[in-house]
Design a protein around this motif. Structure first.
Motif, PDB file in Angstrom:
ATOM      1  N   THR A  23      45.226  15.136  29.566  1.00 33.67           N
ATOM      2  CA  THR A  23      45.335  16.388  30.493  1.00 33.67           C
ATOM      3  C   THR A  23      46.871  16.753  30.450  1.00 33.67           C
ATOM      4  O   THR A  23      47.034  18.025  30.280  1.00 33.67           O
ATOM      5  CB  THR A  23      45.047  16.132  31.786  1.00 33.67           C
ATOM      6  OG1 THR A  23      45.706  14.933  32.268  1.00 33.67           O
ATOM      7  CG2 THR A  23      43.405  15.549  31.940  1.00 33.67           C
TER       8      THR A  23
ATOM      9  N   VAL B   9      38.954  18.240  24.388  1.00 35.44           N
ATOM     10  CA  VAL B   9      38.303  17.227  24.773  1.00 35.44           C
ATOM     11  C   VAL B   9      38.894  15.999  24.173  1.00 35.44           C
ATOM     12  O   VAL B   9      38.712  14.875  25.035  1.00 35.44           O
ATOM     13  CB  VAL B   9      36.812  17.284  24.672  1.00 35.44           C
ATOM     14  CG1 VAL B   9      35.985  18.261  25.262  1.00 35.44           C
ATOM     15  CG2 VAL B   9      36.552  17.268  23.257  1.00 35.44           C
TER      16      VAL B   9
ATOM     17  N   SER C  80      28.865  17.936  26.010  1.00 36.30           N
ATOM     18  CA  SER C  80      30.307  17.646  26.250  1.00 36.30           C
ATOM     19  C   SER C  80      31.071  19.109  27.130  1.00 36.30           C
ATOM     20  O   SER C  80      30.734  20.140  26.576  1.00 36.30           O
ATOM     21  CB  SER C  80      31.133  17.117  25.244  1.00 36.30           C
ATOM     22  OG  SER C  80      30.934  18.041  24.169  1.00 36.30           O
TER      23      SER C  80
ATOM     24  N   ILE D 257      34.387  20.767  29.373  1.00 32.65           N
ATOM     25  CA  ILE D 257      35.940  20.682  30.197  1.00 32.65           C
ATOM     26  C   ILE D 257      35.852  21.830  31.272  1.00 32.65           C
ATOM     27  O   ILE D 257      35.328  22.663  30.972  1.00 32.65           O
ATOM     28  CB  ILE D 257      36.692  20.919  29.084  1.00 32.65           C
ATOM     29  CG1 ILE D 257      38.209  20.665  29.922  1.00 32.65           C
ATOM     30  CG2 ILE D 257      36.857  22.194  28.308  1.00 32.65           C
ATOM     31  CD1 ILE D 257      39.415  20.640  28.777  1.00 32.65           C
TER      32      ILE D 257
ATOM     33  N   ILE E  89      42.171  19.225  35.544  1.00 38.40           N
ATOM     34  CA  ILE E  89      41.522  19.299  34.312  1.00 38.40           C
ATOM     35  C   ILE E  89      40.357  18.024  34.181  1.00 38.40           C
ATOM     36  O   ILE E  89      40.638  16.798  34.518  1.00 38.40           O
ATOM     37  CB  ILE E  89      42.370  19.166  32.895  1.00 38.40           C
ATOM     38  CG1 ILE E  89      43.368  20.532  32.908  1.00 38.40           C
ATOM     39  CG2 ILE E  89      41.365  19.175  31.642  1.00 38.40           C
ATOM     40  CD1 ILE E  89      44.348  20.456  31.819  1.00 38.40           C
TER      41      ILE E  89
ATOM     42  N   ARG F 165      36.856  16.539  32.246  1.00 35.93           N
ATOM     43  CA  ARG F 165      36.184  16.585  31.003  1.00 35.93           C
ATOM     44  C   ARG F 165      34.880  15.523  31.002  1.00 35.93           C
ATOM     45  O   ARG F 165      35.086  14.548  31.857  1.00 35.93           O
ATOM     46  CB  ARG F 165      36.945  16.105  29.893  1.00 35.93           C
ATOM     47  CG  ARG F 165      37.901  17.068  29.498  1.00 35.93           C
ATOM     48  CD  ARG F 165      38.997  16.642  28.481  1.00 35.93           C
ATOM     49  NE  ARG F 165      39.780  15.624  29.157  1.00 35.93           N
ATOM     50  CZ  ARG F 165      41.014  15.338  28.665  1.00 35.93           C
ATOM     51  NH1 ARG F 165      41.429  15.565  27.596  1.00 35.93           N
ATOM     52  NH2 ARG F 165      41.830  14.339  29.453  1.00 35.93           N
ATOM     53  N   TRP F 166      33.875  15.809  30.242  1.00 31.27           N
ATOM     54  CA  TRP F 166      32.704  14.719  30.095  1.00 31.27           C
ATOM     55  C   TRP F 166      32.181  14.819  28.777  1.00 31.27           C
ATOM     56  O   TRP F 166      32.315  15.998  28.114  1.00 31.27           O
ATOM     57  CB  TRP F 166      31.745  15.230  31.079  1.00 31.27           C
ATOM     58  CG  TRP F 166      31.040  16.712  31.173  1.00 31.27           C
ATOM     59  CD1 TRP F 166      30.285  17.135  30.445  1.00 31.27           C
ATOM     60  CD2 TRP F 166      31.778  17.851  31.809  1.00 31.27           C
ATOM     61  NE1 TRP F 166      30.154  18.409  30.731  1.00 31.27           N
ATOM     62  CE2 TRP F 166      30.966  19.029  31.384  1.00 31.27           C
ATOM     63  CE3 TRP F 166      32.748  18.027  32.679  1.00 31.27           C
ATOM     64  CZ2 TRP F 166      31.250  20.386  31.623  1.00 31.27           C
ATOM     65  CZ3 TRP F 166      33.025  19.433  33.089  1.00 31.27           C
ATOM     66  CH2 TRP F 166      32.515  20.473  32.514  1.00 31.27           C
TER      67      TRP F 166
ATOM     68  N   TYR G 157      30.505  19.454  17.707  1.00 32.21           N
ATOM     69  CA  TYR G 157      30.135  19.633  19.179  1.00 32.21           C
ATOM     70  C   TYR G 157      29.112  20.812  18.932  1.00 32.21           C
ATOM     71  O   TYR G 157      28.581  21.100  19.953  1.00 32.21           O
ATOM     72  CB  TYR G 157      31.638  20.052  19.780  1.00 32.21           C
ATOM     73  CG  TYR G 157      32.390  19.164  19.931  1.00 32.21           C
ATOM     74  CD1 TYR G 157      32.175  18.132  20.948  1.00 32.21           C
ATOM     75  CD2 TYR G 157      33.832  18.684  19.245  1.00 32.21           C
ATOM     76  CE1 TYR G 157      33.168  16.887  21.349  1.00 32.21           C
ATOM     77  CE2 TYR G 157      34.596  18.006  19.693  1.00 32.21           C
ATOM     78  CZ  TYR G 157      34.256  16.991  20.537  1.00 32.21           C
ATOM     79  OH  TYR G 157      35.081  16.052  20.908  1.00 32.21           O
TER      80      TYR G 157
END
Length: 168
Positions: A46, A42, A89, A91, A137, A139-140, A1
């Motif tokens: 959740t 990530v 990415s 969150i 929560i 995320r992507w 990341y």
């Protein structure tokens, strides 16, 4: 990341004695946790995140409450947090009447909208019994096609806010 940057805004309840301390503990604890545990956060569900994060936050607040000989409720605070990695990415973690707006390409979009209770001045706090159930929560993943195109869906920045801006 790659590198991870985290930010958190937390607003202590004005109706409790130590809301400002609760907000400070939530902000510092959550940003550190997000940076240190980003890859884990990530990849987990959740529910798994909530089962780890909520006890971690509450244990920090309980220690201070114990030293001040008062209850957890006196440290009521909201949560508005986001962490983004170098690869795009991210969150977001949200509980309460604050929110997050993200810039995606050239468009501003709400990421998390304020959470209100039954009444206009009612919201939710980390010290509530059902805080984990109410916590959001999101995320992507990274944008693989970005190349800085204006229509790119990758997040370019975030605005985190506490109560007061929610009607805007």
């Amino acid at each position: 990341y790659g590198e991870v940057v985290a930010a958190c805004v937390s607003d202590g309840a004005g109706s409790v004695s130590f809301g400002y301390i609760g907000a400070s503990v939530v902000s510092s604890t959550l940003t550190k946790w997000l940076v240190r545990n980003f890859s884990l956060a990530v990849s987990m569900s959740t529910e798994e995140i909530k089962s780890i994060l909520m006890p971690h936050l509450l244990s920090k607040i309980r220690r201070i409450a114990s030293s001040k000989q008062t209850t957890l409720r006196n440290f009521a605070a909201t949560i508005v947090a986001v962490a983004v990695a170098e690869d795009g990415s991210g969150i977001a973690i949200h509980l309460g009447d604050g929110g997050i707006v993200g810039r995606f390409g050239s468009v501003l979009r709400p990421v998390c909208v304020p959470m209100k209770g039954e009444f206009a001045n009612e919201t939710f706090f980390v010290s509530d019994r059902d805080a984990a159930d109410r916590m959001r929560i999101l995320r992507w993943g990274p944008c693989d096609t970005c190349n800085s195109e204006p229509e790119c869906e990758s997040a370019r920045g975030f605005l985190l806010f506490s109560d007061g801006l929610e009607t805007s």
